[in-house]
Enzyme design. Structure first.
Site, PDB file in Angstrom:
ATOM      1  N   GLY A   1     -72.613  35.118  38.780  1.00 17.19           N
ATOM      2  CA  GLY A   1     -72.446  35.868  37.532  1.00 17.19           C
ATOM      3  C   GLY A   1     -72.025  37.315  37.683  1.00 17.19           C
ATOM      4  O   GLY A   1     -72.149  38.090  36.745  1.00 17.19           O
TER       5      GLY A   1
ATOM      6  N   SER B   1     -82.328  24.283  63.996  1.00 10.36           N
ATOM      7  CA  SER B   1     -83.460  23.438  63.608  1.00 10.36           C
ATOM      8  C   SER B   1     -83.577  22.239  64.531  1.00 10.36           C
ATOM      9  O   SER B   1     -84.176  21.242  64.192  1.00 10.36           O
ATOM     10  CB  SER B   1     -83.281  23.000  62.165  1.00 10.36           C
ATOM     11  OG  SER B   1     -82.015  22.415  62.013  1.00 10.36           O
TER      12      SER B   1
ATOM     13  N   LYS C   1     -80.428  16.841  54.811  1.00  8.68           N
ATOM     14  CA  LYS C   1     -80.603  16.098  56.061  1.00  8.68           C
ATOM     15  C   LYS C   1     -81.163  14.703  55.792  1.00  8.68           C
ATOM     16  O   LYS C   1     -80.732  13.715  56.390  1.00  8.68           O
ATOM     17  CB  LYS C   1     -81.536  16.867  56.994  1.00  8.68           C
ATOM     18  CG  LYS C   1     -80.895  18.114  57.576  1.00  8.68           C
ATOM     19  CD  LYS C   1     -81.904  18.923  58.356  1.00  8.68           C
ATOM     20  CE  LYS C   1     -81.253  20.137  58.999  1.00  8.68           C
ATOM     21  NZ  LYS C   1     -82.258  21.055  59.553  1.00  8.68           N
TER      22      LYS C   1
HETATM   23  P1  ADP Z   1     -69.251  35.712  40.689  1.00  8.01           P
HETATM   24  O1  ADP Z   1     -68.460  36.861  40.155  1.00  8.01           O
HETATM   25  O2  ADP Z   1     -70.654  36.060  41.023  1.00  8.01           O
HETATM   26  O3  ADP Z   1     -68.580  35.002  41.814  1.00  8.01           O
HETATM   27  P2  ADP Z   1     -68.749  34.635  38.094  1.00  8.01           P
HETATM   28  O4  ADP Z   1     -69.346  35.668  37.252  1.00  8.01           O
HETATM   29  O5  ADP Z   1     -67.264  34.649  38.229  1.00  8.01           O
HETATM   30  O6  ADP Z   1     -69.381  34.630  39.522  1.00  8.01           O
HETATM   31  O7  ADP Z   1     -69.209  33.216  37.551  1.00  8.01           O
HETATM   32  C1  ADP Z   1     -68.291  32.171  37.305  1.00  8.01           C
HETATM   33  C2  ADP Z   1     -68.711  31.382  36.098  1.00  8.01           C
HETATM   34  O8  ADP Z   1     -69.954  30.721  36.348  1.00  8.01           O
HETATM   35  C3  ADP Z   1     -68.971  32.230  34.882  1.00  8.01           C
HETATM   36  O9  ADP Z   1     -67.797  32.412  34.156  1.00  8.01           O
HETATM   37  C4  ADP Z   1     -69.983  31.416  34.118  1.00  8.01           C
HETATM   38  O10 ADP Z   1     -69.360  30.370  33.420  1.00  8.01           O
HETATM   39  C5  ADP Z   1     -70.802  30.799  35.222  1.00  8.01           C
HETATM   40  N1  ADP Z   1     -71.951  31.632  35.574  1.00  8.01           N
HETATM   41  C6  ADP Z   1     -72.172  32.219  36.762  1.00  8.01           C
HETATM   42  N2  ADP Z   1     -73.322  32.887  36.770  1.00  8.01           N
HETATM   43  C7  ADP Z   1     -73.861  32.742  35.548  1.00  8.01           C
HETATM   44  C8  ADP Z   1     -75.071  33.198  34.927  1.00  8.01           C
HETATM   45  N3  ADP Z   1     -75.960  33.952  35.596  1.00  8.01           N
HETATM   46  N4  ADP Z   1     -75.296  32.840  33.643  1.00  8.01           N
HETATM   47  C9  ADP Z   1     -74.420  32.064  32.985  1.00  8.01           C
HETATM   48  N5  ADP Z   1     -73.283  31.608  33.512  1.00  8.01           N
HETATM   49  C10 ADP Z   1     -72.980  31.919  34.780  1.00  8.01           C
END
Ligand code: ADP
Length: 637
Positions: free
Chosen positions: A72, A519, A562
């Site tokens: 996110g 492990s 595993k």
């Molecule tokens: P990051 O930037 O950490 O790689 P993103 O923010 O691009 O991840 O997340 C990709 C998608 O995954 C978002 O557009 C959303 O749909 C979903 N997602 C990821 N984290 C969350 C969260 N904490 N809450 C809700 N949706 C999330």
């Protein structure tokens, strides 16, 4: 139905049994769940990061987010841009500079004004051109008339008219050149800009001036028209997001830092040999909030000055990978499914049972007892694959079986590879899963993040010429040595054999790049003891675990994967560290296929794994007697 269901604490919709997989949420499908408008309210978990983002938006501070992919980070950065005031937005115009064609002028106006100014200029140029055309045609007609009447030569008339035509065209072009270039246009921007510059090359990040193939002779494009904005300029008054910061080359990082410090940055051609490199605009505003993201590694490899700049003027926040599995959280995960369905726009909503299956998967993927995974990009991928399956069948809703099918389909590359190995090994009968063999143990390893694989270990003990050596194949030498060292203390006490005078050969059968072997120490120890004492090992057993010098079996990672790998390979029983018992979240289909045996001590491992009654019993007894203390401490009186 019909009316939206609120996920948080709406009494009417929460059933009595908050223990249900949906945390008591009473829905038939996700259609009934209301999705919040603001992105920041859609974020699941990450409370800490969310608070920081809210605070940083208010104070206009930079933020550094550290954590796993798909948790996110970019979502929060985007959410931050929605929290910034839209009133501050600006348009940026680039004008021709009559004094120096290579240093175009830059003007900033409130958002929406830019378009108006350009339109006004265009209109003016159009009028002027119209007037000129009118004039031109009159002159041309006059010339031709004159030529025909007095000189009696149509050729002379056409020649003269042609010259007049070119002169006027040149003049018109000149007035087109007065039209400014609308570099940044925020006229239709509903919220502050969000620019993702992850992996951007220098031009896309810092702006560029296009090359002009016709640099003179009336065909050239005026330099101000060739100026292009970079992400740092488009993000003005908004958020600039850069993931994997360390992949940005150092020069770009330095320039980025200048832009952050000065709040403005001139645009120049990025490729040295292009004509654009001669052009440098007046400074263009770059008043953005920086959100830098990456894993820990990325942070460490980032330009130190840039890092300290962000740190000194902002916040650093760590993203969670998992969150505690509570009824309220499960209700949010149901909302997550609704969010992903709505974001995609084409997927059928999910039935209650289908959502339950997603939540089970979230539990499983967390790899921790009573936790849910926050790697929600991947989980969202599962939602999409399941929805696509249902859509392909023209279903009204996505059902449980679609999710199950999606789970089989949306396996990571590592999982697919691991399955491939398992299949091929079965073909060549490399995985022995019955009978008993001296010195051979079915070990288990993790491949990638989410797949296990059976990795047999063979040990052979031979008299040594000099001091005894541990000889292992491949990269696992260190692991082998450590495991043998740990077990040697125990062996010394109960065995007449002195392993310091022996060479111990250890082979990790079919090991390959990417396998983690930390492990494997219980496996190695068991193989060595079997080889040393010449007692065979049951081959329907696989094992994983780390070993202390006293023979305690310590917890390891990836137990669930595993176990599933062992089951797929036809193994009947698996020994795991007792401390890992709570991490076991295998899928139902494997539950009947394999018996899980949690152990605390090496003697228990041998009791299960060794074949051949009399020798085994005496060995296990001896082991127990010498390490009894360790056992007592663990098992209790
Ligand atoms: P990051 O930037 O950490 O790689 P993103 O923010 O691009 O991840 O997340 C990709 C998608 O995954 C978002 O557009 C959303 O749909 C979903 N997602 C990821 N984290 C969350 C969260 N904490 N809450 C809700 N949706 C999330």
């Amino acid at each position: 139905l019909g009316s939206g269901v609120s996920v948080e604490g709406d009494e009417a919709t929460v059933e009595d049994d908050a223990d249900g997989l949906l945390g008591g949420l009473d829905i038939e499908t996700t259609e009934e769940i209301e999705v919040p408008d603001r992105l920041v309210d859609q974020v699941i978990g990450q409370d800490h990061a969310r608070d920081i983002v809210k605070k940083a938006a208010k104070q206009r501070r930079h933020v550094m987010m550290i954590g796993s992919p798909g948790t996110g980070k970019s979502m929060l950065a985007k959410a931050m841009s929605q929290l910034l005031p839209k009133e501050d937005l600006q348009d940026v115009l680039v004008y021709h500079n009559p004094d120096d064609g290579n240093e175009p002028k830059v003007r900033t106006v409130p958002a929406g004004k830019g378009e108006q100014i350009v339109d006004a200029h265009k209109e003016e140029a159009r009028k002027r051109n119209q007037m000129r055309s009118f004039l031109m045609w009159i002159i041309i007609i006059a010339i031709i008339g004159y030529a025909l009447f007095f000189a009696r030569s149509i050729l002379l008339g056409i020649l003269a008219a042609g010259i007049v035509f070119l002169v006027f065209r040149y003049l018109n072009r000149g007035s087109d050149a007065m039209i400014p270039n609308l570099l940044v246009n925020n006229a239709n921007q509903q919220v502050a800009p969000f620019e993702d510059a992850t992996g951007a090359h220098a031009g896309a990040l810092l702006g560029d001036v296009r090359h002009d193939p016709f640099q003179s002779g009336g065909m050239e494009t005026p330099s101000h028209d060739r100026v292009e904005a970079g992400a740092i300029h488009k993000a003005n008054k908004g958020v600039l997001f850069i993931d994997e910061m360390n992949t940005l080359d150092i020069r770009s990082q330095q320039k980025l830092m200048t832009a952050i410090q000065e709040g403005e940055f001139s645009i120049t051609g990025q490729s040295e040999r292009s004509s654009g490199a001669m052009v440098q605009t007046e400074p263009v505003p770059t008043d953005f909030i920086m959100v830098a993201a990456g894993n820990l590694d990325a942070m460490e490899n980032m330009h130190p000055a840039l890092r300290s700049r962000i740190k000194g003027y902002g916040y650093e926040v760590y993203m969670d990978d998992t969150i505690e599995d509570e009824p309220e959280m499960r209700r949010k995960y149901a909302r997550f499914v609704a969010q992903e369905v709505e974001k995609d726009g084409r997927l059928p909503h999910f039935t209650e049972e289908a959502v339950e299956e997603i939540i089970l998967e979230a539990q499983r993927r967390s790899g921790r007892k009573e936790h849910l995974t926050l790697k929600l990009r991947d989980l969202g991928g599962l939602v999409r694959v399941a929805g696509d399956i249902a859509r392909a069948e023209d279903k009204e809703f996505t059902e449980r079986e679609d999710v199950l099918q999606a789970k089989r389909r949306s396996r990571s590359i590592e999982q697919q590879l691991a399955d491939n190995y398992i299949e091929r090994r079965k073909d060549y009968e490399l995985t022995v899963s019955d009978g008993s063999v001296v010195g051979r143990v079915n070990g288990l390893a993790v491949m990638g993040e989410d797949s296990g694989i059976v990795m047999p270990v063979m040990a052979e003990v031979t008299p040594s010429q000099g001091p005894g050596e541990v000889i292992a194949t491949g990269k696992l030498q260190e692991i082998a040595e450590e495991a043998v060292q740990n077990v040697s203390a125990i062996i010394k006490k109960f065995s007449d054999e002195d392993i310091s005078e022996k060479d111990i050969h250890i082979q990790f059968v079919q090991s390959y790049e990417g396998v983690e072997g930390d492990s494997a120490s219980v496996t190695v120890a068991t193989a060595v003891i079997s080889a040393l004492e010449n007692i065979p090992i049951e081959q329907d057993v696989a094992m994983t675990g780390s070993l202390s010098v006293r023979g305690d079996v310590l917890p390891v990672g990836g137990v669930t994967h595993k176990i599933e790998a062992a089951a797929k390979s036809g193994i009947d029983r698996i020994i795991i560290p007792a401390a890992n018992e709570q991490d076991v979240m295998i899928e139902d289909e494997y539950k009947d296929q394999i018996e899980i045996i949690p152990v605390q001590h090496l003697s228990e491992v041998l009791e299960v794994a060794l074949a051949g009654e009399p020798e085994k019993d005496s060995l296990v007894d001896r082991l127990r007697s010498i390490t009894g203390k360790a056992l007592d401490r663990q098992v209790g009186p």
